[in-house]
Design a protein around this motif. Structure first.
Motif, PDB file in Angstrom:
ATOM      1  N   ASP A  36      52.693  79.198  97.037  1.00 25.88           N
ATOM      2  CA  ASP A  36      53.798  79.375  96.080  1.00 25.88           C
ATOM      3  C   ASP A  36      54.007  78.118  95.236  1.00 25.88           C
ATOM      4  N   ALA A  37      53.855  76.970  95.859  1.00 22.75           N
ATOM      5  CA  ALA A  37      54.070  75.711  95.132  1.00 22.75           C
ATOM      6  C   ALA A  37      53.018  75.527  94.037  1.00 22.75           C
ATOM      7  N   ALA A  38      51.800  76.016  94.300  1.00 24.49           N
ATOM      8  CA  ALA A  38      50.744  75.903  93.272  1.00 24.49           C
ATOM      9  C   ALA A  38      51.094  76.780  92.075  1.00 24.49           C
ATOM     10  N   VAL A  39      51.521  78.006  92.359  1.00 20.64           N
ATOM     11  CA  VAL A  39      51.876  78.937  91.271  1.00 20.64           C
ATOM     12  C   VAL A  39      53.066  78.375  90.491  1.00 20.64           C
ATOM     13  N   ALA A  40      54.063  77.875  91.236  1.00 22.93           N
ATOM     14  CA  ALA A  40      55.256  77.325  90.580  1.00 22.93           C
ATOM     15  C   ALA A  40      54.883  76.136  89.697  1.00 22.93           C
ATOM     16  N   ALA A  41      53.980  75.302  90.187  1.00 23.50           N
ATOM     17  CA  ALA A  41      53.580  74.125  89.400  1.00 23.50           C
ATOM     18  C   ALA A  41      52.887  74.558  88.107  1.00 23.50           C
ATOM     19  N   PRO A  56      51.755  61.129  91.413  1.00 22.52           N
ATOM     20  CA  PRO A  56      52.586  60.323  92.317  1.00 22.52           C
ATOM     21  C   PRO A  56      53.107  61.122  93.508  1.00 22.52           C
ATOM     22  N   ALA A  57      53.526  62.374  93.295  1.00 24.40           N
ATOM     23  CA  ALA A  57      54.107  63.159  94.400  1.00 24.40           C
ATOM     24  C   ALA A  57      53.098  63.310  95.538  1.00 24.40           C
ATOM     25  N   LEU A  58      51.843  63.528  95.206  1.00 28.14           N
ATOM     26  CA  LEU A  58      50.842  63.709  96.263  1.00 28.14           C
ATOM     27  C   LEU A  58      50.521  62.379  96.934  1.00 28.14           C
ATOM     28  N   ARG A  59      50.405  61.322  96.141  1.00 28.81           N
ATOM     29  CA  ARG A  59      50.112  60.016  96.776  1.00 28.81           C
ATOM     30  C   ARG A  59      51.234  59.625  97.728  1.00 28.81           C
ATOM     31  N   GLU A  60      52.462  59.907  97.321  1.00 25.58           N
ATOM     32  CA  GLU A  60      53.586  59.599  98.224  1.00 25.58           C
ATOM     33  C   GLU A  60      53.537  60.476  99.475  1.00 25.58           C
ATOM     34  N   ALA A  61      53.197  61.746  99.297  1.00 26.78           N
ATOM     35  CA  ALA A  61      53.149  62.670 100.448  1.00 26.78           C
ATOM     36  C   ALA A  61      52.018  62.280 101.408  1.00 26.78           C
ATOM     37  N   ILE A  62      50.897  61.835 100.879  1.00 23.81           N
ATOM     38  CA  ILE A  62      49.776  61.423 101.750  1.00 23.81           C
ATOM     39  C   ILE A  62      50.208  60.210 102.590  1.00 23.81           C
ATOM     40  N   GLY A 256      42.650  69.266  89.342  1.00 19.41           N
ATOM     41  CA  GLY A 256      43.588  70.145  90.040  1.00 19.41           C
ATOM     42  C   GLY A 256      45.048  69.739  90.024  1.00 19.41           C
ATOM     43  N   THR A 257      45.599  69.398  88.851  1.00 22.77           N
ATOM     44  CA  THR A 257      47.002  68.945  88.813  1.00 22.77           C
ATOM     45  C   THR A 257      47.977  69.845  89.591  1.00 22.77           C
ATOM     46  N   PRO A 258      48.040  71.158  89.312  1.00 24.85           N
ATOM     47  CA  PRO A 258      49.030  71.968  90.038  1.00 24.85           C
ATOM     48  C   PRO A 258      48.716  72.037  91.531  1.00 24.85           C
ATOM     49  N   LEU A 259      47.436  71.986  91.865  1.00 25.26           N
ATOM     50  CA  LEU A 259      47.048  72.038  93.279  1.00 25.26           C
ATOM     51  C   LEU A 259      47.455  70.748  93.989  1.00 25.26           C
ATOM     52  N   GLN A 260      47.379  69.646  93.278  1.00 30.58           N
ATOM     53  CA  GLN A 260      47.840  68.380  93.873  1.00 30.58           C
ATOM     54  C   GLN A 260      49.328  68.472  94.211  1.00 30.58           C
ATOM     55  N   HIS A 261      50.114  69.043  93.300  1.00 32.06           N
ATOM     56  CA  HIS A 261      51.550  69.186  93.571  1.00 32.06           C
ATOM     57  C   HIS A 261      51.779  70.086  94.789  1.00 32.06           C
ATOM     58  N   ALA A 262      50.987  71.140  94.913  1.00 31.19           N
ATOM     59  CA  ALA A 262      51.152  72.072  96.032  1.00 31.19           C
ATOM     60  C   ALA A 262      50.761  71.412  97.354  1.00 31.19           C
ATOM     61  N   VAL A 263      49.715  70.624  97.354  1.00 34.24           N
ATOM     62  CA  VAL A 263      49.286  69.955  98.588  1.00 34.24           C
ATOM     63  C   VAL A 263      50.367  68.966  99.044  1.00 34.24           C
ATOM     64  N   ALA A 264      51.046  68.359  98.075  1.00 39.56           N
ATOM     65  CA  ALA A 264      52.160  67.464  98.437  1.00 39.56           C
ATOM     66  C   ALA A 264      53.209  68.227  99.229  1.00 39.56           C
ATOM     67  N   VAL A 265      53.492  69.459  98.806  1.00 45.62           N
ATOM     68  CA  VAL A 265      54.461  70.305  99.535  1.00 45.62           C
ATOM     69  C   VAL A 265      53.927  70.595 100.941  1.00 45.62           C
ATOM     70  N   GLY A 266      52.653  70.896 101.053  1.00 47.52           N
ATOM     71  CA  GLY A 266      52.051  71.192 102.356  1.00 47.52           C
ATOM     72  C   GLY A 266      52.139  70.017 103.311  1.00 47.52           C
ATOM     73  N   LEU A 267      51.864  68.832 102.821  1.00 50.83           N
ATOM     74  CA  LEU A 267      51.861  67.653 103.700  1.00 50.83           C
ATOM     75  C   LEU A 267      53.251  67.334 104.226  1.00 50.83           C
ATOM     76  N   GLU A 268      54.266  67.912 103.571  1.00 52.41           N
ATOM     77  CA  GLU A 268      55.638  67.674 104.028  1.00 52.41           C
ATOM     78  C   GLU A 268      56.148  68.780 104.947  1.00 52.41           C
ATOM     79  N   LEU A 269      55.321  69.747 105.297  1.00 53.58           N
ATOM     80  CA  LEU A 269      55.748  70.820 106.210  1.00 53.58           C
ATOM     81  C   LEU A 269      56.120  70.221 107.569  1.00 53.58           C
TER      82      LEU A 269
END
Ligand code: PMP
Ligand code: GLN
Length: 373
Positions: A36-41, A56-62, A256-269
């Motif tokens: 969902d986060a990928a689609v939303a992005a 930045p959101a993904l680097r912070e999440a990693i 993969g810009t939108p996918l990077q944003h979605a992976v950031a959401v995943g890493l915060e699960l």
């Protein structure tokens, strides 16, 4: 260069409409929140080039993920680079750190990219064998593999294709060799969350003296069942990460810009969701292991990853390469011969890797088809 085994076996699977237990990819969607986060992005318009180093959101999440699971402190501005999958992170690290005539030590069996990329940079891969049934690392073999040309020890734990997980004692032995010979360690940790039973993943960067000489590589592909997204990363000391970025910028620049944003959401699960991934896969490991044993194969205990290794010698088979090349046409199942992950196939001529990351009914159907052997 030779075609990767994954393309070869997946093409046969398509040609014969076979169940593909060769190339490791799941057949269920990843976590709902991530998709969902990928689609939303995408709908938010996050569809243009990201910075080469990653959003930045993904680097912070990693970095937050490395802190939460392993207690590692990383600076999102300088100690992480997002890549087009773990593949690009590994290739960029090797191109950045290894040159013609250098040697890269890797556990054998090794993921095929390690050797291919080493050859591309003019280096050679020096194998250190881990053997069935236990796949333990012999520190003396590792020591004996070091020469004055050794630049890098390339680790992979949890390990593809064997499902081995390096213990703290084994990692300490690797660390001792790396420190003594002033070597860099590149560690491929893409299966970090796909652990079975009570196995624990210990990043070698958490050992004394290792954070400053280790590049750790991981990927969203396995953790979130999105292997086609190709979002991976490398983390480590700023001066090494800068070198990886220096190469990576000329490969993909970014992806993969939108996918990077979605992976950031995943890493915060929540942590429990990560644990669940291993538990769900463990039941599949059991289903496949028991089923292959019922067919008469010898199956080695897999502690992690998408894979189970079986020996087909008890079926009267003598060559896993021939076996895997004919399997899709014979019974409608695809698998991968372990010998392609070896510098020399001696001793592993009859080992075959089967992927367990499929729906239960698909695994059961594959086992039924294999009964025709
Ligand atoms: N390393 C290992 C051990 C793998 O099994 C794979 C394949 N998934 C990769 C790296 C490549 O990962 P990615 O698809 O993220 O490039
Ligand atoms: N890592 C996957 C495997 O080991 C394949 C990735 C690829 O196709 N290159 O099966």
């Amino acid at each position: 260069m030779a075609t990767t085994i994954f393309s070869e076996m997946s093409a046969l699977a398509v040609q014969y409409d076979a169940i593909n237990l060769g190339q490791g990819f799941p057949d269920t969607p990843g976590p709902r929140e991530v998709v969902d986060a990928a689609v939303a992005a995408m709908h938010r318009g996050l569809n243009q080039y990201p910075p080469a180093i990653g959003v930045p959101a993904l680097r912070e999440a990693i970095c937050a993920h490395q802190k939460r699971f392993y207690g590692l402190e990383l600076d999102p501005a300088s100690q992480v680079v997002v890549c087009a999958g773990a593949s690009e992170a590994l290739s960029s690290a090797l191109v950045a750190l290894v040159g013609p005539g250098d040697e890269v030590i890797a556990l054998e069996p090794f993921y095929d990219l390690y050797q291919a990329t080493s050859v591309l940079v003019g280096a050679s891969l020096v194998p250190v064998r881990i053997s069935a049934p236990d796949y333990r690392l012999d520190p003396e073999l590792l020591r004996a593999a070091v020469t004055e040309r050794t630049k890098v020890i390339l680790l992979n734990s949890p390990h593809n294709p064997t499902g081995a997980v390096l213990s703290r004692a084994e990692l300490e032995a690797v660390a001792a060799v790396a420190i003594e010979h002033d070597l860099i360690v590149i560690t491929d940790e893409v299966y970090e969350h796909l652990l079975f039973d009570d196995e624990v993943h210990i990043p070698i960067s958490t050992l004394p003296g290792m954070a400053e000489r280790t590049i750790a590589v991981s990927s969203a592909g396995k953790t979130f069942s999105v292997t086609g997204w190709k979002i991976g990363w490398a983390t480590g000391p700023a001066e090494l990460v800068e070198k990886v970025l220096g190469v990576k910028q000329w490969f993909s620049f970014a992806s993969g810009t939108p996918l990077q944003h979605a992976v950031a959401v995943g890493l915060e699960l929540p942590e429990e969701r990560f644990a669940l991934m291993g538990r769900e896969l463990q039941a599949k490991r059991d289903l496949l292991t028991d089923g292959l044993r019922d067919l008469g194969m010898e199956v080695y205990h897999s502690k992690a990853s998408y894979f189970v290794t079986a020996d087909i010698a008890p079926l009267g088979e003598t060559d896993s390469l021939e076996f895997c090349r004919s399997l899709p046409a014979r019974v409608g199942v695809a698998a991968v011969p372990n010998q392609v992950f070896h510098a020399s196939p001696v001793g592993v001529e009859t080992q075959v890797r089967f992927a367990c990351c499929k729906r239960d009914e698909v695994l059961s159907d594959a086992l039924l088809r294999l009964r025709k052997l």
